[in-house]
Design a protein around this motif. Structure first.
Motif, short mmCIF file in Angstrom:
data_model
loop_
_atom_site.label_atom_id
_atom_site.label_comp_id
_atom_site.label_asym_id
_atom_site.label_seq_id
_atom_site.Cartn_x
_atom_site.Cartn_y
_atom_site.Cartn_z
N ASN A 142 0.85 -1.18 0.00
CA ASN A 142 0.00 0.00 0.00
C ASN A 142 0.89 1.24 0.00
N PHE A 143 0.54 2.17 -0.86
CA PHE A 143 1.31 3.41 -1.00
C PHE A 143 0.34 4.58 -0.95
N ARG A 144 0.82 5.69 -0.39
CA ARG A 144 0.01 6.90 -0.32
C ARG A 144 0.85 8.08 -0.82
N ILE A 145 0.13 9.09 -1.28
CA ILE A 145 0.77 10.30 -1.77
C ILE A 145 -0.25 11.43 -1.62
N ASP A 146 0.24 12.65 -1.51
CA ASP A 146 -0.68 13.79 -1.45
C ASP A 146 -0.08 14.95 -2.22
N MET A 186 -3.66 22.68 -6.63
CA MET A 186 -3.14 23.40 -7.80
C MET A 186 -1.98 22.68 -8.48
N ASN A 187 -1.49 21.59 -7.89
CA ASN A 187 -0.36 20.86 -8.46
C ASN A 187 -0.90 19.80 -9.42
N LYS A 188 -1.28 20.26 -10.59
CA LYS A 188 -1.89 19.36 -11.60
C LYS A 188 -0.90 18.30 -12.09
N GLY A 189 0.38 18.63 -12.13
CA GLY A 189 1.38 17.67 -12.58
C GLY A 189 1.44 16.46 -11.68
N MET A 190 1.48 16.69 -10.37
CA MET A 190 1.55 15.56 -9.42
C MET A 190 0.23 14.79 -9.41
N GLN A 191 -0.88 15.48 -9.58
CA GLN A 191 -2.16 14.77 -9.68
C GLN A 191 -2.16 13.84 -10.90
N HIS A 192 -1.67 14.34 -12.02
CA HIS A 192 -1.60 13.53 -13.25
C HIS A 192 -0.72 12.30 -13.04
N ILE A 193 0.45 12.50 -12.46
CA ILE A 193 1.36 11.37 -12.22
C ILE A 193 0.72 10.35 -11.29
N SER A 194 0.06 10.83 -10.24
CA SER A 194 -0.56 9.92 -9.27
C SER A 194 -1.62 9.05 -9.94
N LEU A 195 -2.48 9.67 -10.72
CA LEU A 195 -3.55 8.91 -11.40
C LEU A 195 -2.97 7.98 -12.46
N LYS A 196 -1.92 8.42 -13.15
CA LYS A 196 -1.28 7.58 -14.17
C LYS A 196 -0.73 6.29 -13.57
N PHE A 197 -0.26 6.36 -12.32
CA PHE A 197 0.28 5.17 -11.67
C PHE A 197 -0.79 4.32 -11.00
N GLY A 198 -2.03 4.74 -11.09
CA GLY A 198 -3.11 3.94 -10.53
C GLY A 198 -3.53 4.33 -9.13
N ASP A 206 -4.04 26.69 3.17
CA ASP A 206 -3.06 26.33 2.14
C ASP A 206 -2.39 24.99 2.42
N ASP A 207 -2.58 24.45 3.62
CA ASP A 207 -2.02 23.15 3.99
C ASP A 207 -2.94 22.00 3.61
N ARG A 208 -4.01 22.30 2.93
CA ARG A 208 -4.98 21.29 2.47
C ARG A 208 -4.37 20.53 1.29
N ARG A 209 -4.47 19.20 1.32
CA ARG A 209 -3.90 18.37 0.26
C ARG A 209 -4.89 17.32 -0.21
N LEU A 210 -4.83 17.01 -1.49
CA LEU A 210 -5.58 15.91 -2.06
C LEU A 210 -4.79 14.63 -1.74
N ALA A 211 -5.46 13.66 -1.18
CA ALA A 211 -4.79 12.43 -0.75
C ALA A 211 -5.16 11.28 -1.67
N TYR A 212 -4.14 10.48 -2.02
CA TYR A 212 -4.31 9.35 -2.93
C TYR A 212 -3.71 8.08 -2.30
N GLU A 213 -4.24 6.94 -2.76
CA GLU A 213 -3.80 5.66 -2.24
C GLU A 213 -3.69 4.66 -3.41
N LEU A 214 -2.67 3.82 -3.33
CA LEU A 214 -2.49 2.73 -4.29
C LEU A 214 -2.36 1.44 -3.51
N ASN A 215 -3.24 0.50 -3.78
CA ASN A 215 -3.22 -0.81 -3.12
C ASN A 215 -2.81 -1.85 -4.14
N MET A 216 -1.75 -2.59 -3.83
CA MET A 216 -1.25 -3.61 -4.76
C MET A 216 -1.69 -4.99 -4.33
#
Length: 170
Positions: free
Chosen positions: A126-130, A134-146, A160-170
């Protein structure tokens, strides 16, 4: 081209890579990383703990990422969503950065793929990233990796400390 654990002697090059990324993010109008973070002290801590990794191209440090192998306290509270896996350990990718002059070559793909391999060998499934909204590049990379969007976390007390949180479960 390869990824390896960062060494203390890499610090000046790592700082340059981070500063390049800060300028890139600033150019998008995002407040992310514009408050002095990640600081030299944070990067030194990454190296001391052994969670810093560098991307080497032609014997030069051109990328940096921290692979946090302990639970990130910022992820304890998630709003407007939930984590899919709350029982197994997870690793977190932080400070994903590529140097000026090396972007647009899919090097972040190579670096992140290698970090997944390292994390997998360490027993993480399991991996997480946030990232900032406004960081569209990192959002794109995150979604591209699943990675799947899971909700909102805060890395500090300000809006301004608010972040979009993502998770990848293998």
């Amino acid at each position: 081209m390869f990824v390896r654990k960062a060494l203390r002697g890499d610090l000046p090059e790592i700082i340059q890579v981070i500063n390049d990324a800060k300028r890139l993010i600033k150019g998008t109008g995002s407040p992310q990383w514009q408050d002095g973070q990640p600081s030299r002290e944070v990067l030194e801590e990454d190296l001391d703990i052994g969670r810093g990794y560098v991307l080497i191209v032609n014997c030069k440090v051109v990328g940096y990422t921290a692979l946090m192998q302990t639970n990130d306290p910022h992820y304890d509270v998630i709003q407007d969503g939930s984590w899919k896996n709350t029982t197994d350990k997870y690793a977190t990718l932080h400070r994903v950065s590529i140097a000026d002059g090396y972007r647009g070559k899919h090097l972040s793909d190579f670096m992140i793929s290698n970090l997944f391999t390292i994390g997998y060998e360490l027993g993480f499934r399991n991996f997480r990233i946030d990232t900032h909204a406004m960081n569209k590049g990192m959002q794109h990379i995150s979604l591209k990796f699943g990675f799947k969007y899971r909700g909102i976390i805060y890395v500090g007390p300000k809006e301004d400390d608010r972040r979009l949180a993502y998770e990848l479960n293998m």
